[in-house]
Motif scaffolding. Structure first.
Motif, mmCIF file in Angstrom:
data_model
loop_
_atom_site.group_PDB
_atom_site.id
_atom_site.type_symbol
_atom_site.label_atom_id
_atom_site.label_comp_id
_atom_site.label_asym_id
_atom_site.label_seq_id
_atom_site.Cartn_x
_atom_site.Cartn_y
_atom_site.Cartn_z
ATOM 1 N N PRO A 1 -16.860 -6.007 28.384
ATOM 2 C CA PRO A 1 -17.349 -5.390 29.628
ATOM 3 C C PRO A 1 -18.806 -4.937 29.537
ATOM 4 O O PRO A 1 -19.565 -5.114 30.490
ATOM 5 N N PHE A 2 -19.220 -4.356 28.392
ATOM 6 C CA PHE A 2 -20.602 -3.878 28.311
ATOM 7 C C PHE A 2 -21.586 -5.040 28.259
ATOM 8 O O PHE A 2 -22.719 -4.942 28.744
ATOM 9 N N GLN A 3 -21.158 -6.176 27.681
ATOM 10 C CA GLN A 3 -22.027 -7.348 27.647
ATOM 11 C C GLN A 3 -22.221 -7.912 29.053
ATOM 12 O O GLN A 3 -23.351 -8.253 29.449
ATOM 13 N N ARG A 4 -21.137 -7.996 29.805
ATOM 14 C CA ARG A 4 -21.229 -8.493 31.178
ATOM 15 C C ARG A 4 -22.076 -7.549 32.035
ATOM 16 O O ARG A 4 -22.899 -7.994 32.832
ATOM 17 N N GLU A 5 -21.887 -6.236 31.831
ATOM 18 C CA GLU A 5 -22.674 -5.259 32.585
ATOM 19 C C GLU A 5 -24.169 -5.430 32.288
ATOM 20 O O GLU A 5 -24.999 -5.399 33.202
ATOM 21 N N ALA A 6 -24.506 -5.627 31.028
ATOM 22 C CA ALA A 6 -25.916 -5.771 30.650
ATOM 23 C C ALA A 6 -26.523 -7.019 31.276
ATOM 24 O O ALA A 6 -27.671 -6.998 31.758
ATOM 25 N N ILE A 7 -25.778 -8.113 31.285
ATOM 26 C CA ILE A 7 -26.282 -9.364 31.870
ATOM 27 C C ILE A 7 -26.470 -9.215 33.372
ATOM 28 O O ILE A 7 -27.483 -9.651 33.938
ATOM 29 N N GLU A 8 -25.502 -8.606 34.037
ATOM 30 C CA GLU A 8 -25.619 -8.411 35.493
ATOM 31 C C GLU A 8 -26.820 -7.531 35.834
ATOM 32 O O GLU A 8 -27.550 -7.793 36.793
ATOM 33 N N LYS A 9 -27.042 -6.493 35.047
ATOM 34 C CA LYS A 9 -28.180 -5.608 35.300
ATOM 35 C C LYS A 9 -29.510 -6.304 34.992
ATOM 36 O O LYS A 9 -30.515 -6.071 35.675
ATOM 37 N N LEU A 10 -29.523 -7.155 33.987
ATOM 38 C CA LEU A 10 -30.750 -7.891 33.689
ATOM 39 C C LEU A 10 -31.139 -8.784 34.858
ATOM 40 O O LEU A 10 -32.323 -8.894 35.204
ATOM 41 N N ASP A 11 -30.148 -9.408 35.483
ATOM 42 C CA ASP A 11 -30.435 -10.316 36.594
ATOM 43 C C ASP A 11 -30.952 -9.600 37.836
ATOM 44 O O ASP A 11 -31.586 -10.213 38.694
ATOM 45 N N THR A 12 -30.677 -8.312 37.952
ATOM 46 C CA THR A 12 -31.090 -7.584 39.161
ATOM 47 C C THR A 12 -32.183 -6.542 38.907
ATOM 48 O O THR A 12 -32.533 -5.790 39.798
ATOM 49 N N LYS B 1 -24.438 -6.960 20.888
ATOM 50 C CA LYS B 1 -25.460 -6.781 21.929
ATOM 51 C C LYS B 1 -26.429 -7.964 22.000
ATOM 52 O O LYS B 1 -27.073 -8.169 23.029
ATOM 53 N N THR B 2 -26.520 -8.775 20.927
ATOM 54 C CA THR B 2 -27.419 -9.933 20.961
ATOM 55 C C THR B 2 -26.922 -11.023 21.904
ATOM 56 O O THR B 2 -27.652 -11.979 22.174
ATOM 57 N N VAL B 3 -25.703 -10.875 22.423
ATOM 58 C CA VAL B 3 -25.212 -11.834 23.425
ATOM 59 C C VAL B 3 -26.117 -11.815 24.657
ATOM 60 O O VAL B 3 -26.294 -12.848 25.326
ATOM 61 N N VAL B 4 -26.713 -10.666 24.961
ATOM 62 C CA VAL B 4 -27.633 -10.586 26.096
ATOM 63 C C VAL B 4 -28.851 -11.479 25.835
ATOM 64 O O VAL B 4 -29.366 -12.133 26.750
ATOM 65 N N ALA B 5 -29.313 -11.521 24.580
ATOM 66 C CA ALA B 5 -30.407 -12.420 24.226
ATOM 67 C C ALA B 5 -29.969 -13.880 24.354
ATOM 68 O O ALA B 5 -30.744 -14.738 24.799
ATOM 69 N N ASP B 6 -28.722 -14.163 23.978
ATOM 70 C CA ASP B 6 -28.199 -15.530 24.127
ATOM 71 C C ASP B 6 -28.196 -15.950 25.596
ATOM 72 O O ASP B 6 -28.441 -17.117 25.924
ATOM 73 N N TYR B 7 -27.912 -15.007 26.486
ATOM 74 C CA TYR B 7 -27.940 -15.316 27.917
ATOM 75 C C TYR B 7 -29.377 -15.644 28.360
ATOM 76 O O TYR B 7 -29.579 -16.557 29.181
ATOM 77 N N CYS B 8 -30.344 -14.933 27.836
ATOM 78 C CA CYS B 8 -31.747 -15.266 28.143
ATOM 79 C C CYS B 8 -32.067 -16.683 27.695
ATOM 80 O O CYS B 8 -32.734 -17.444 28.421
ATOM 81 N N ASN B 9 -31.594 -17.052 26.503
ATOM 82 C CA ASN B 9 -31.810 -18.411 26.017
ATOM 83 C C ASN B 9 -31.134 -19.430 26.939
ATOM 84 O O ASN B 9 -31.708 -20.487 27.260
ATOM 85 N N PHE B 10 -29.921 -19.120 27.362
ATOM 86 C CA PHE B 10 -29.152 -20.006 28.250
ATOM 87 C C PHE B 10 -29.929 -20.261 29.539
ATOM 88 O O PHE B 10 -30.075 -21.410 29.982
ATOM 89 N N ARG B 11 -30.453 -19.188 30.143
ATOM 90 C CA ARG B 11 -31.204 -19.342 31.394
ATOM 91 C C ARG B 11 -32.529 -20.057 31.159
ATOM 92 O O ARG B 11 -32.944 -20.904 31.961
ATOM 93 N N THR C 1 -30.083 0.531 32.097
ATOM 94 C CA THR C 1 -29.600 0.937 30.779
ATOM 95 C C THR C 1 -28.117 0.635 30.653
ATOM 96 O O THR C 1 -27.364 0.721 31.624
ATOM 97 N N VAL C 2 -27.716 0.270 29.440
ATOM 98 C CA VAL C 2 -26.302 0.087 29.115
ATOM 99 C C VAL C 2 -26.078 0.764 27.776
ATOM 100 O O VAL C 2 -26.729 0.425 26.782
ATOM 101 N N TYR C 3 -25.181 1.738 27.774
ATOM 102 C CA TYR C 3 -24.891 2.475 26.544
ATOM 103 C C TYR C 3 -23.440 2.223 26.158
ATOM 104 O O TYR C 3 -22.525 2.462 26.941
ATOM 105 N N HIS C 4 -23.256 1.732 24.943
ATOM 106 C CA HIS C 4 -21.904 1.403 24.478
ATOM 107 C C HIS C 4 -21.740 2.011 23.087
ATOM 108 O O HIS C 4 -22.277 1.497 22.107
ATOM 109 N N ALA C 5 -21.031 3.133 23.013
ATOM 110 C CA ALA C 5 -20.905 3.858 21.750
ATOM 111 C C ALA C 5 -19.737 3.361 20.893
ATOM 112 O O ALA C 5 -19.676 3.661 19.702
ATOM 113 N N GLU C 6 -18.834 2.600 21.486
ATOM 114 C CA GLU C 6 -17.640 2.177 20.758
ATOM 115 C C GLU C 6 -17.965 1.056 19.785
ATOM 116 O O GLU C 6 -18.547 0.034 20.143
ATOM 117 N N ARG C 7 -17.567 1.255 18.530
ATOM 118 C CA ARG C 7 -17.772 0.213 17.520
ATOM 119 C C ARG C 7 -16.762 -0.923 17.726
ATOM 120 O O ARG C 7 -15.642 -0.687 18.179
#
Length: 811
Positions: A33-44, A58-68, A198-204
């Protein structure tokens, strides 16, 4: 009918959703959920700051940048604070996307830099902004990995320069460990870039259990509810009390490393990282394991380790590096699943340890804290052998942030159900201190922004002084000062109100608050006079004077001291007379007034100090920049608010001592030198001595008389600049290094790496790091001189070629 703006926003949202769905389909697992939230916020938004624990994904957000980027035909730049991280990320992306689509740019390498995905250090991106801004026209995304390094000195300034000055079309993705003031950082970024989400995810991703090891027994630090484990607390208190009574045995270790490793193995907590905050400690731990025959691998694992190590060895290009590798790598300990990892090792040695550990073949690695800084080496357990470490000045307890960083390696996502963090109890560290740090709040990022000579020259090359001042005001450092000033102003208003209340509630008819204040101020001055009088009488020279009716002599101070004593005596008498006539002296509530006036004096001091702080913080960085301008102007690097020809050359050479290097070149110090001599001298200004555990310094010997002569000129030149800095109270330059002169000379001559003597108390990893710094500096100088067509350019170019070995230029 919807407006054009609504239609545009709707179209963007639809496109973003299409990209997000396509990205999800490309992944073998669902997005968190936090990864999807970060991607959606990046797009807007104009960017997103993602704070999450190590290995949480959290590097999945960087992978999405590469994808786009690959589908939109734009470029993404992935930055890291360390070259080792850049090299590792480059290898990861090449495996993921193929070599044609990925590039790398560091101080030593430039590979496929026009690729859609380029990895680089943050310093390189900053240099591009100053030197070739059009190069970023096609860049759509910039990923700032480990962005909490903005708290690091001296690297932190680079992040701020990049965020402030990068082209407006770039979206920033900040990836950070969990920090307490992430919203403050995002607010500052938004001031410079536009809306930053901002996206804050404290859960390991895996549960972390903390243990306290006492006498080689692991006891839980917290209970099932996350509270202090009372049994562990009480046992630790009894242990401390018992040890304090055993005076002669106080220094005996409470835990034994071999027993701790045995516990890790029995409780199935391997592989583990065993943090020891010194290289010597890591080496000694490995030696103890060897002496006691510790073996943690099966026959099959030994065969795999031997095969991988042999493949690594065969891939080495230079025979001398292969010989050094054979000599330095303890293959017997690797086969047993044990290794050390620290900055003093041969780079290939560290890379082999990392590869074997990631494959689960190294069971215990003894490492310094550098392993916690971003390298991808998650473990099932982490052991912290000491709760204090050297901070450059003395030994201090770990902070909550440092402990969190170390424990972040515990627990491998998708492999372990939980990770384990083991703290070894030491006799001189109270159990309360351990709990205080373990339960403390998350670390807070503080700006380490600091204008430098290079920054000042580049700013004046591009902007007017007024515009440069405005950029200083946009820094994160000034943002935090501005925030603090607002809080300070509120506090000072409260102080003023309290002072007014104290005056308004005064109920004595005999005297006023000002009378008490004046009386105390006079008393302070009288105390100062008494101290000054005693000092002057000790230092004064007496003049013998005959007293009437006596045969002896009596000393009387004379000269300047005598006049000063006379003046102080007159002042003392006047103050005492004033005190005698004061209204408060005759007040029946004299003692009560003096006792109760402490709060008012403290409030007045706070008000005065607060007003001074406000003034100092208002334009702190602008004033520092002007002091740098003064040094640059007096040394001839700027004239009329613009860099001179010498200043323009210096602006393209990044480093603490670029002023000294370019001035030496300008003065002709390097003329007539061979390339190897130029390397030996440039390393003095490019590298840094290790400093610690040096022992007595050996006599300096130089490879050639010319090197010795010019090195003395460089030292003299540094001293002249240091005097200029002292005049404006602005120390910036680093003293020249002498450790690597001979090493760099023989390296440039082409001597085999395994035959060049190492400097005293310097490891091979330090020497290679120094050679990389030298190589990077020479490349920058070569590039700068090529544009100005300087006659020394051919020698510099030859020096660059002489420095190029596989250990320097490969990833």
């Amino acid at each position: 009918m919807p407006s054009a703006r609504h239609f545009s926003i709707a179209s963007i949202a639809t496109d973003a959703l299409t990209y997000l769905e396509g990205f999800q389909e490309s992944l073998p697992w669902p997005l968190d959920p936090f990864q999807r939230e970060a991607i959606e916020k990046l797009d807007t938004h104009q960017g997103v700051l993602v704070c999450a624990p190590t290995s949480s994904g959290k590097t999945v957000v960087a992978d999405y940048c590469n994808f786009r980027a690959l589908r939109e035909g734009v470029q993404v730049i992935y930055t890291t604070p360390l070259k080792a991280l850049s090299n590792q990320k480059y290898r990861d992306f090449v495996r993921q996307y193929g070599a044609d689509l990925v590039g790398l740019v560091t101080g030593e390498n430039s590979i496929n830099d026009r690729a859609p995905i380029v990895v680089m250090t943050t310093e390189i991106l900053r240099n591009l902004i100053y030197e070739d801004l059009s190069r970023l026209d096609g860049v759509r995304y910039v990923v700032l990995d480990e962005v909490h390094y903005i708290d690091d000195f001296p690297r932190g300034s680079v992040w701020e320069e990049v965020i402030i000055q990068a082209p407006s079309q770039i979206k920033f993705v900040g990836l950070s460990a969990t920090v307490g003031n992430y919203r403050e950082l995002a607010t500052w970024m938004a001031e410079n870039r536009g809306p930053i989400a901002t996206v804050y995810h404290a859960e390991r991703p895996t549960e972390l259990r903390l243990w306290l090891s006492m006498r080689n027994v692991f006891r839980p630090l917290f209970d099932s509810h996350g509270k202090v484990h009372q049994d562990t607390w009480q046992r630790a208190l009894r242990e401390d009390e018992a040890m304090s009574q055993a005076h002669g045995f106080r220094r005996l270790p409470a835990n034994d490393m071999l027993k701790v490793v045995e516990q890790l193995s029995e409780q199935q907590m391997l592989p583990a990282i065993y943090f020891i905050f010194s290289r010597r400690g890591c080496r000694e731990a490995l030696q103890r394991c060897a002496y006691h025959g510790l073996d943690l691998t099966s026959d099959d694992e030994k065969a795999r380790i031997e095969r991988l190590a042999q493949q690594r060895l065969e891939s080495l290009v230079d025979a001398d590096e292969a010989a050094l590798f054979r000599r330095m790598v303890d293959s017997n300990m690797l086969l047993r699943g044990l290794a050390a990892h620290h900055a003093g090792l041969l780079p290939y040695h560290k890379e082999l340890v990392e590869e074997l550990f990631q494959a689960g073949l190294i069971k215990v690695v003894f490492a310094t804290e550098t392993l916690a800084l971003g390298i991808n080496m998650p473990a099932k357990a982490v052991v912290v052998s000491s709760f204090s470490k050297f901070d450059g000045v003395g030994f201090a307890n770990l902070t909550t942030g440092e402990l969190t960083q170390l424990m972040g390696r515990a627990g491998r996502r998708g492999i372990d159900i939980r990770g384990h963090g083991v703290i070894l109890k030491e006799q001189d560290v109270d159990i309360g201190t351990i709990y205080e740090v373990a339960m403390g709040p998350g670390p807070v990022i503080r700006s380490k922004f600091l204008p430098t000579y290079n920054m000042a020259l580049n700013l004046l090359r591009i902007y007017t002084p007024e515009q440069a001042d405005e950029l200083m005001l946009r820094s994160f450092g000034q943002f935090q000062l501005r925030t603090a000033a607002g809080e300070l102003q509120e506090r000072l208003e409260n102080v003023r109100l309290r002072l007014e209340d104290l005056s308004a509630t005064w109920d004595c008819e005999r005297c006023r608050p000002k009378d008490v204040s004046d009386y105390l101020r006079n008393e302070d001055r009288l105390r100062s006079i008494r101290l000054e009088t005693r000092r002057l009488r000790r230092e004064a020279v007496p003049v013998p004077t005959r007293r009437r009716g006596q045969g002896g002599f009596r000393g009387r101070p004379h000269g300047l001291a005598g006049r000063q004593l006379h003046r102080l005596e007159e002042e003392r008498q006047a103050l005492q007379e004033r005190q005698r006539k004061s209204r408060i002296t005759g007040c029946p509530r004299f003692g009560e007034h003096l006792a109760g006036f402490g709060e008012q004096r403290e409030l007045e001091r706070e008000l005065k100090q607060g007003e001074r702080t406000k003034v100092e913080q208002n334009d702190q960085y602008q004033r520092k920049l002007r002091r740098l301008y003064r040094v640059l102007g007096e040394a001839g690097f700027i004239e009329g608010d613009k860099p001179t020809e010498k200043g323009l050359l210096t602006a393209r050479v990044y480093g603490e001592n670029s002023l000294v290097l370019v001035e030496a070149l300008w003065q002709g110090y390097f003329e007539g030198l061979g390339p190897e001599e130029l390397c030996a001298l440039t390393v003095m200004l490019a590298a840094e001595d290790r400093g610690r555990d040096r022992g007595p310094r050996q006599p300096r010997r130089y490879p050639t008389p010319a090197v010795g002569q010019v090195s003395r000129l460089l030292r003299s030149l540094y001293n002249r600049f240091a005097e200029l800095e002292q005049d404006v109270d602005e120390p910036n330059l680093r003293p020249p290094s002498y450790d690597y002169i001979d090493f760099a000379y023989h390296w440039a001559l082409g001597d085999p790496m395994d035959s060049i003597p190492l400097p005293q108390n310097v490891d091979i990893g330090d020497a290679i790091k120094a050679m990389k710094s030298l190589y990077s500096t020479l490349r920058q100088l070569d590039h700068a001189l090529r544009e100005s067509r300087h006659p020394l350019q051919a020698t510099v170019r030859a020096a660059v070629v002489r420095m190029e070995r596989d250990v320097i230029s490969r990833t």
